[in-house]
Write a protein that holds these residues in place. Structure first.
Motif, mmCIF file in Angstrom:
data_model
loop_
_atom_site.group_PDB
_atom_site.id
_atom_site.type_symbol
_atom_site.label_atom_id
_atom_site.label_comp_id
_atom_site.label_asym_id
_atom_site.label_seq_id
_atom_site.Cartn_x
_atom_site.Cartn_y
_atom_site.Cartn_z
ATOM 1 N N GLY A 1 2.196 -8.241 -7.319
ATOM 2 C CA GLY A 1 1.125 -9.209 -7.512
ATOM 3 C C GLY A 1 1.268 -10.477 -6.697
ATOM 4 O O GLY A 1 0.330 -11.275 -6.624
ATOM 5 N N GLN A 2 2.415 -10.688 -6.052
ATOM 6 C CA GLN A 2 2.637 -11.872 -5.228
ATOM 7 C C GLN A 2 1.832 -11.762 -3.942
ATOM 8 O O GLN A 2 1.774 -10.703 -3.320
ATOM 9 C CB GLN A 2 4.128 -11.981 -4.905
ATOM 10 C CG GLN A 2 4.487 -13.156 -4.042
ATOM 11 C CD GLN A 2 5.991 -13.196 -3.769
ATOM 12 O OE1 GLN A 2 6.792 -12.595 -4.453
ATOM 13 N NE2 GLN A 2 6.354 -13.921 -2.723
ATOM 14 N N VAL A 3 1.196 -12.850 -3.520
ATOM 15 C CA VAL A 3 0.451 -12.859 -2.257
ATOM 16 C C VAL A 3 1.450 -12.751 -1.115
ATOM 17 O O VAL A 3 2.421 -13.508 -1.052
ATOM 18 C CB VAL A 3 -0.407 -14.135 -2.117
ATOM 19 C CG1 VAL A 3 -1.066 -14.190 -0.744
ATOM 20 C CG2 VAL A 3 -1.468 -14.189 -3.211
ATOM 21 N N ILE A 4 1.201 -11.769 -0.214
ATOM 22 C CA ILE A 4 2.077 -11.582 0.943
ATOM 23 C C ILE A 4 1.338 -11.755 2.273
ATOM 24 O O ILE A 4 1.959 -11.833 3.321
ATOM 25 C CB ILE A 4 2.789 -10.214 0.903
ATOM 26 C CG1 ILE A 4 1.780 -9.054 0.870
ATOM 27 C CG2 ILE A 4 3.751 -10.155 -0.273
ATOM 28 C CD1 ILE A 4 2.411 -7.668 0.975
ATOM 29 N N GLY A 5 0.013 -11.781 2.226
ATOM 30 C CA GLY A 5 -0.772 -11.919 3.449
ATOM 31 C C GLY A 5 -2.246 -11.996 3.121
ATOM 32 O O GLY A 5 -2.626 -12.196 1.968
ATOM 33 N N THR A 6 -3.069 -11.821 4.164
ATOM 34 C CA THR A 6 -4.520 -11.822 3.983
ATOM 35 C C THR A 6 -5.148 -10.672 4.768
ATOM 36 O O THR A 6 -4.656 -10.279 5.828
ATOM 37 C CB THR A 6 -5.146 -13.159 4.447
ATOM 38 O OG1 THR A 6 -4.740 -13.435 5.781
ATOM 39 C CG2 THR A 6 -4.747 -14.308 3.529
ATOM 40 N N VAL A 7 -6.243 -10.153 4.231
ATOM 41 C CA VAL A 7 -6.989 -9.071 4.869
ATOM 42 C C VAL A 7 -7.519 -9.550 6.206
ATOM 43 O O VAL A 7 -7.995 -10.682 6.335
ATOM 44 C CB VAL A 7 -8.161 -8.600 3.971
ATOM 45 C CG1 VAL A 7 -9.088 -7.645 4.712
ATOM 46 C CG2 VAL A 7 -7.643 -7.959 2.694
ATOM 47 N N GLY A 8 -7.447 -8.668 7.194
ATOM 48 C CA GLY A 8 -7.923 -9.025 8.522
ATOM 49 C C GLY A 8 -8.521 -7.840 9.255
ATOM 50 O O GLY A 8 -8.944 -6.851 8.641
ATOM 51 N N ALA A 9 -8.546 -7.957 10.559
ATOM 52 C CA ALA A 9 -9.048 -6.900 11.440
ATOM 53 C C ALA A 9 -8.211 -6.900 12.715
ATOM 54 O O ALA A 9 -8.730 -6.697 13.806
ATOM 55 C CB ALA A 9 -10.529 -7.110 11.736
ATOM 56 N N SER A 10 -6.910 -7.128 12.573
ATOM 57 C CA SER A 10 -6.034 -7.177 13.745
ATOM 58 C C SER A 10 -5.699 -5.769 14.233
ATOM 59 O O SER A 10 -5.998 -4.775 13.573
ATOM 60 C CB SER A 10 -4.762 -7.972 13.417
ATOM 61 O OG SER A 10 -4.027 -7.366 12.382
ATOM 62 N N GLY A 11 -5.083 -5.697 15.397
ATOM 63 C CA GLY A 11 -4.752 -4.391 15.973
ATOM 64 C C GLY A 11 -6.012 -3.691 16.440
ATOM 65 O O GLY A 11 -6.912 -4.313 16.980
ATOM 66 N N ASN A 12 -6.087 -2.387 16.175
ATOM 67 C CA ASN A 12 -7.246 -1.619 16.624
ATOM 68 C C ASN A 12 -8.362 -1.541 15.576
ATOM 69 O O ASN A 12 -9.269 -0.731 15.701
ATOM 70 C CB ASN A 12 -6.834 -0.207 17.060
ATOM 71 C CG ASN A 12 -6.356 0.657 15.913
ATOM 72 O OD1 ASN A 12 -6.288 0.218 14.766
ATOM 73 N ND2 ASN A 12 -6.010 1.896 16.215
ATOM 74 N N ALA A 13 -8.314 -2.396 14.566
ATOM 75 C CA ALA A 13 -9.361 -2.400 13.533
ATOM 76 C C ALA A 13 -10.670 -2.932 14.109
ATOM 77 O O ALA A 13 -10.685 -3.822 14.956
ATOM 78 C CB ALA A 13 -8.936 -3.258 12.357
#
Length: 163
Positions: free
Chosen positions: A107-119
């Motif tokens: 449940g700990q925040v580790i990052g945020t949703v993105g579109a990096s790489g080939n997304a």
């Protein structure tokens, strides 16, 4: 004897959906779908707005923070018992102060949703993969497990011994 994680009936590690506010009914099983270059998708994609918090799906330790052409900003997390690697990809960013070797709680925040790489930039999402492994293995080693049935409560993990 090597131990590894497998799908079974007995309850084992507590796992949560690794995107804040996401419900099981919103998940889509994209496991085994065809991808570019003849690849097969051995993960699920969890679509969410850019910047949505990504959560540690279970207790464990950050094994690797990595940037790649395909996955973009990624996190490899080992479960507390060492038998699973959780892979979070296409992140927008990491939690401030995040470091390899750091313990994380479910449940700990580790990052945020993105579109990096080939997304696709018009489809921000978390690419979430689980690998059955053995304690002490490499951060990228293991056999893929479909996380969809686990995250939707249709199946659970259990530990078994491999003779």
């Amino acid at each position: 004897m090597a131990a590894f994680a497998t799908i079974g009936a007995a309850p084992e590690p507590d796992i949560i959906i690794p995107v804040e506010g996401m419900r099981a009914s919103n998940l889509v099983d994209s496991w085994d779908k065809d991808r570019a270059g003849g690849r097969i998708h051995h993960a699920i994609d969890i679509q969410a707005p850019l910047g949505t918090p990504v959560l540690a799906a279970m207790d464990g330790r950050i094994e690797k923070l990595f940037a790649s052409k395909r996955g973009g900003l990624t996190i490899y997390q080992r479960s507390a018992d060492g038998r699973l690697i959780l892979y979070y990809a296409h992140l927008q960013g990491y939690r401030r102060g995040h470091a390899e070797g750091q313990a994380v709680k479910r449940g700990q925040v580790i990052g945020t949703v993105g579109a990096s790489g080939n997304a696709d930039p018009s489809f921000p999402h978390l690419h979430f993969q689980m690998l059955a492994t053995v304690p002490g293995s490499g951060w990228q080693d293991g056999e893929p497990i479909n996380p969809y049935p686990l995250l939707t409560g249709k199946r659970r993990l259990r530990q078994v011994r491999n003779p």
